[in-house]
Each structure stands twice: as structure tokens, then as C-alpha cells.
Design an enzyme around this catalytic site. Structure first.
Site, PDB file in Angstrom:
ATOM      1  CB  THR A 148       1.240   6.041  -1.916  1.00 42.32           C
ATOM      2  OG1 THR A 148       2.231   5.843  -0.888  1.00 42.32           O
ATOM      3  CG2 THR A 148      -0.038   5.311  -1.531  1.00 42.32           C
TER       4      THR A 148
ATOM      5  CB  CYS B 104      -0.933  -0.020   1.213  1.00 42.43           C
ATOM      6  SG  CYS B 104      -2.043   1.399   1.313  1.00 42.43           S
ATOM      7  CE1 TYR B 105       5.313   5.716   2.826  1.00 39.32           C
ATOM      8  CE2 TYR B 105       6.955   4.111   2.117  1.00 39.32           C
ATOM      9  CZ  TYR B 105       6.629   5.397   2.511  1.00 39.32           C
ATOM     10  OH  TYR B 105       7.594   6.357   2.574  1.00 39.32           O
ATOM     11  N   GLY B 106       4.182   1.525  -0.629  1.00 37.17           N
ATOM     12  CA  GLY B 106       5.085   1.576  -1.766  1.00 37.17           C
ATOM     13  C   GLY B 106       4.409   2.020  -3.042  1.00 37.17           C
TER      14      GLY B 106
END
Length: 270
Positions: A158, A154-156
Site C-alpha cells: 500500500t 500487505c502494508y508495504g
């Protein structure tokens, strides 16, 4: 005297950048969605560097009106903005993508992607109108072609989006008066890392810590480098990278990094 706006929490990397910029003689606008946090940071900076050099703003980057107010406050206080840094970002807990709660997905995507887009909109319109200035977006894990460990999808994703936004913006602005660049801090020991470690499965924890001991660095080291490079840079399209792939690979062979314990003085935060 450069006037610099930094979005995001007024501690961690944002705090470190502000501290170096102020020490280098700049005027700085710090911001955070956490009111008490940003007030405390402002008080500390004002006592050290003078109230005429630093202001604070309570800003949630997912709200366009608050980002617009951040620009307006900076211009009102200092007359202009020379450098705008989209630093705001959050990370999800370590989970398989399908186990990340929908509310957390929304927070991460809205802060990291929508917040960056809002920052770009406000800063570019203001910088173009005044006819000069530089905008920097923050890259992070996922921006480049790193390995893709489970838990940070999820973070990566973005941060990969932020890279695409930035590269497109560099192309769109290459013939204009505003310069666009990116900051690549590598892995920095901040609350983000502690959040990752707290949500790491027990069987993977020791290996994760070992990886951070080799590849991570302190806020002070990273932000001093980034801030001073920002102040020196006068080129469009520059990516300021704290730790290149070649430097990281060299660390894998260096006994110092193999035996380093970067967490030795901050165990209470784990």
C-alpha cells in the site's frame, strides 16, 4: 498564519506534527476516526495553545463524505487551508501474506490507498479552487526500495502505491498553483511498532528489537524535523526525508546506535 489539516489518528505522528505546527504559530485541524481520542487531543492542545488555533473533526478517511466535511470544517474555522497532510494509515499484523485475514487486508488497503486517494481528491479540488496550497502524502515502509521481509507485504504494497500516486500527482500538478510533496518519516516508535512487535514470532523478536534500536526514532524527534521542514519548503515535488539511506548506513557503524535501547522508557507498551 498557516492553516494546516492533518488526517489520521490524533496521537502518534499526527499528534506530534500538530504539536509542532501549533508551537510554530499555525492553525491546525486534527482528525481521527476515534471520536474520544480526537476530543482528548483537542482539549489538550486548546488548553496549551488556545481554542482559536485548533479544531477537531471525527473523520474516517475511507468515507468520502467525512473527508469532504473535514475540508469544510477547516475552511469554516480558519478561512482557508494552506497545507493538507494525508497522514492516516494502518499496519497489518506480521503474517505471511496468505495468512493475513481478508478483513484486515481490506482495512489496510482501504485506509492507506483509498483513504489517500480520497484525501487527494478533496484537498486538490479545494486547493485548486482557492488557488494556492500544498498537499503532502506520507510515504512509509515499502515506498522505497527496501528489503522485503516476510509479514509486511500487505502494508508495504500500500505504501508503494502511495508513492506511485504521489509521483503521478507531482507530474500532473507541476505547472499549476498547488504544490505536492511527500513526507518520509523513517521508522517511528508508535503504536504501529508495538503492533508489529506483538505479532513478531518469538525466534525473530530480539533481532527485530535490535533493528528498531538502530533504525527507529521517537515521535518527538521525527515530527519536529518534518513539521519545520514543511513550513520552510516552498518547492513543488519535494520529498522530506528524516533518515536517508546514507544516514542509516552510518548508524550501522556507530557504537551509540549499536548499543541504544530506545524502548527503555516504554517497556509497558510491548
Amino acid at each position: 498564519m498557516n492553516s494546516i489539516v492533518i488526517t489520521g489518528r490524533s496521537k502518534g505522528i499526527g499528534w506530534g506534527l500538530a504539536n509542532v505546527f501549533l508551537a510554530e504559530g499555525c492553525q491546525v485541524t486534527i482528525s481521527s476516526f476515534a471520536r474520544e481520542e480526537v476530543i482528548a487531543a483537542h482539549k489538550a492542545f486548546a488548553e496549551q495553545y488556545g481554542e482559536d488555533r485548533v479544531i477537531w473533526n471525527e473523520c474516517d478517511v475511507t468515507k468520502i463524505a467525512q473527508v469532504e466535511a473535514l475540508w469544510e470544517d477547516a475552511v469554516k474555522a480558519f478561512g482557508k487551508v494552506d497545507i493538507w497532510i494525508n497522514n492516516a494509515g494502518i499496519v497489518n499484523d506480521i503474517h505471511q501474506l496468505w495468512d493475513v485475514e481478508p478483513e484486515e487486508v481490506a482495512r489496510v488497503v482501504n485506509t492507506n490507498v483509498v483513504g489517500t486517494l480520497y484525501g487527494v481528491r478533496v484537498a486538490m479540488r479545494g486547493l485548486m479552487e482557492q488557488g494556492h496550497g500544498t498537499l503532502y502524502n506520507f510515504y512509509g515502509f515499502g515506498s522505497q526500495d527496501e528489503k522485503k521481509p516476510a509479514g509486511l507485504t500487505c502494508y508495504g504494497s500500500t505504501k508503494r502505491a502511495v508513492r506511485y500516486i504521489t509521483e503521478c500527482l507531482m507530474e500532473e500538478t507541476k505547472d499549476g498553483p498547488v504544490k505536492v510533496g511527500a513526507l518520509m518519516p523513517g521508522t517511528v516508535i508508535t503504536d504501529f511498532i508495538f503492533k508489529v512487535l506483538r505479532s513478531t514470532p518469538k525466534e525473530e523478536y530480539d533481532q527485530m528489537v535490535k533493528g528498531f534500536n538502530i533504525g527507529a526514532d521517537t515521535i518527538e524527534d521525527v515530527t519536529e524535523f518534518l513539521a519545520k521542514e514543511v513550513l520552510k519548503n516552498d518547492e513543488h515535488g519535494t520529498v522530506i526525508n528524516w533518515l536517508t539511506q546514507e544516514q542509516f548506513m552510518a548508524r550501522l557503524e556507530d557504537p551509540y546506535y549499536q548499543n541504544r535501547d530506545i524502548f527503555s522508557d516504554i517497556k509497558d507498551k510491548l
